[in-house]
Each structure stands twice: as C-alpha cells, then as structure tokens.
Design an enzyme around this catalytic site. Structure first.
Site: not given
Ligand SMILES: [Fe+2]
Length: 303
Positions: A158, A192, A218
């Site tokens: 991320y 992941y 998300h």
C-alpha cells in the site's frame, strides 16, 4: 496457586476492597489482568515464556503490527459482528454489508469528480474499471456521495507504507455525480500476505494459520444524512476468497468480475485490449436518532 488465593492477590493489587467505584477503564483492565493471572496459572506459564511474550509484544509495537494482529485474531471482524447485531436491534437491516477497515487507510487522498484513475504509478496487471451508484434503501440515488477507495499494488503493498510507491498511489476519494454514480480505473488487485517474518506472520505460524488475504478493494462511503459505510469488495476467483486471514469476506461483497472483449467498449475506454469490469452499487441507510454509531472513529495516518 488455588483460585481463591489468586483472587485474593488480585483484590489487593486492584484495590477491590477500597470501597470506591471502579471506572470503566479500571473494570476492563482489571478483568483482562484477572483473566491473564488465571491463564498463567491454568497453563503453568513459566517466567521465560512470560518474558518472551512481553518481548513479542514490544517488537509487534515497534513493527507497527498491532492492527494486523487485531485483524488476524478475528478481533476486527468480531467488532463488525457486534455492530451488525446492534444495528439489527435498532431495526437497521440490509443494505451493503460492512466489513473491516484494516490498518492501512491513509486520510487525505485527492478528491476527484465522478471518475478517478487510481493507478498513478505504472504497474503490471489487468486493467480494471469499477463503477456503480450510491443508493438509499428505497433505491433512490444518493447524489454527491463520497466514495473513498484504496487497494494494494501488484506486490501487495500500500502506498504510504510502501516507500516505493508515489503518495496516494491506488488511493482516491471520488465525489459521485448528482445521480450517485462513481467510476474508477485501476489494475485488478492481487491478494497479499502479512510481512514475512514479522510479528503477525510469527503468530499466525505458531497458531497453525496463514497470513494471506484474498484480493480486495477497500471503501468508505459517506453522504450527509446517511450512515457511513466501511466495507470492501473481493475479487472473485481468488483461491483465498473464503479463507481470508482477517475474516473480512462476506456474502454480498463478491461482485462479478467481467472480462470485456467488445471492441467498441475497448475503444470507448481508450484501451488497446480486453479489460476487466466490476459493477457494484453501495446501498446506504439514512441516519436517524438513537441509532448505534456507524462510523468508527480511530486514529488514521495523514499525509
Ligand atoms: Fe487491504
């Protein structure tokens, strides 16, 4: 020690005989310490084991992994289930299901109108368009909603936490149009795992579990007068779809992933080959008095 002797020690340590009413914090901490004393006794936990656990917790904090551990132990999902139950008691049922936020949201992503390109950094993977509408429980569009979206790159990292990505790569806030419509372009995410060798990974291995999440995206969906939705969608076909280490996959959050091969559609989106597409509408509940809180206020990283 026998249980009565342990409880006598606890009463002394916790000041239970002082006659003063314990605060909420005191009651909760005292309960946790009580359970820990009895766990140590029941399992005959040795001092070396106890101090190894303290060292583990110290390292987990240093690694910033408590958020992942909370997900992996199912605590974050448990909080969702309790919020669902509280909602149901208040007559709030249906709509898009909530699921865990996870620890990797970053506040302050650029806001775009109706459409956003998420993959700011070049990356491999199939092109994905996702689109839909924010609606209320009566099916009416909720215009000018805010759809905040974030997901991992092809290596499972991320932006912000992964220094190799540019700021806010794969993170955007999309202000829907007056009909509640949103659309974004990105790459089909992959699943992941928790950092190899890290605190969560160590714990999962000791518990005989894995630390892998299926591919997901998300969302926070917000609109004035509506209850904020925290959720994710999963990418169908992922081998870990129903074996998420964080228990976040839920019925209603696995939309169809369509491969688009139609030439006209490919040209319309200025692509040179087939791409993937997901249609997904977010259905929100109107806010009203005396409902349990829908938005979970917690510390977030901010750029
Ligand atoms: Fe995630």
């Amino acid at each position: 020690m026998d249980k009565q002797a342990i409880d006598a020690v606890l009463r002394k340590i916790q000041g239970a005989d002082s006659g003063e009413e314990a605060s909420r914090v005191q009651k909760i901490v005292n309960r946790i310490v009580h359970d820990l004393f009895h766990t140590i006794e029941d399992f005959d936990v040795q001092p070396e084991e106890f101090w190894a656990a303290v060292h583990y917790l110290t390292e987990a904090g240093r690694n910033g992994e408590y958020g992942l551990i909370a997900a992996g132990l199912g605590l974050e999902h448990f909080l969702d289930l309790r919020m669902d139950e509280a909602d149901a008691r208040a007559g709030v049922n249906g709509g898009t299901p909530r699921t865990i936020e996870g620890p990797l949201y970053v506040a302050g992503a650029p806001e775009e109108k109706a459409f956003a390109r998420l993959d700011q950094d070049p990356q491999p993977g199939e092109v994905l368009f996702m689109q839909g509408q924010v609606r209320d429980m009566d099916g009416k569009p909720v215009g000018n909603s805010l759809v905040e979206v974030w997901h991992a790159n092809h290596l499972g990292g991320y932006s912000f936490f992964d220094q190799n990505q540019s700021p806010f790569n794969l993170r955007r806030s999309i202000r829907t149009d007056s009909e509640g419509r949103y659309r974004f372009r990105s790459r089909v995410p992959v699943g992941y795992s928790v950092p190899p060798g890290g605190s969560t990974d160590q714990l999962m291995k000791l518990l005989g579990r894995h630390g892998t999440r299926p591919a997901h995206i998300h969302f926070f969906v917000k609109a004035p007068g509506f209850r904020t939705l925290t959720t994710q969608i999963n990418i169908e076909g992922d081998p870990f779809l129903w074996d998420d280490f964080a228990f976040a996959t839920r019925d209603g959050l696995v939309p169809v992933l369509t491969k688009v091969t139609d030439d006209a559609a490919i040209r319309r989106d200025e692509l040179d080959g087939p791409f993937y597409s997901i249609d997904f509408d977010f259905v929100l509940h109107k806010e009203r008095d005396n409902l349990p809180k829908a938005e979970v206020v917690r510390d977030h990283f901010t750029v």
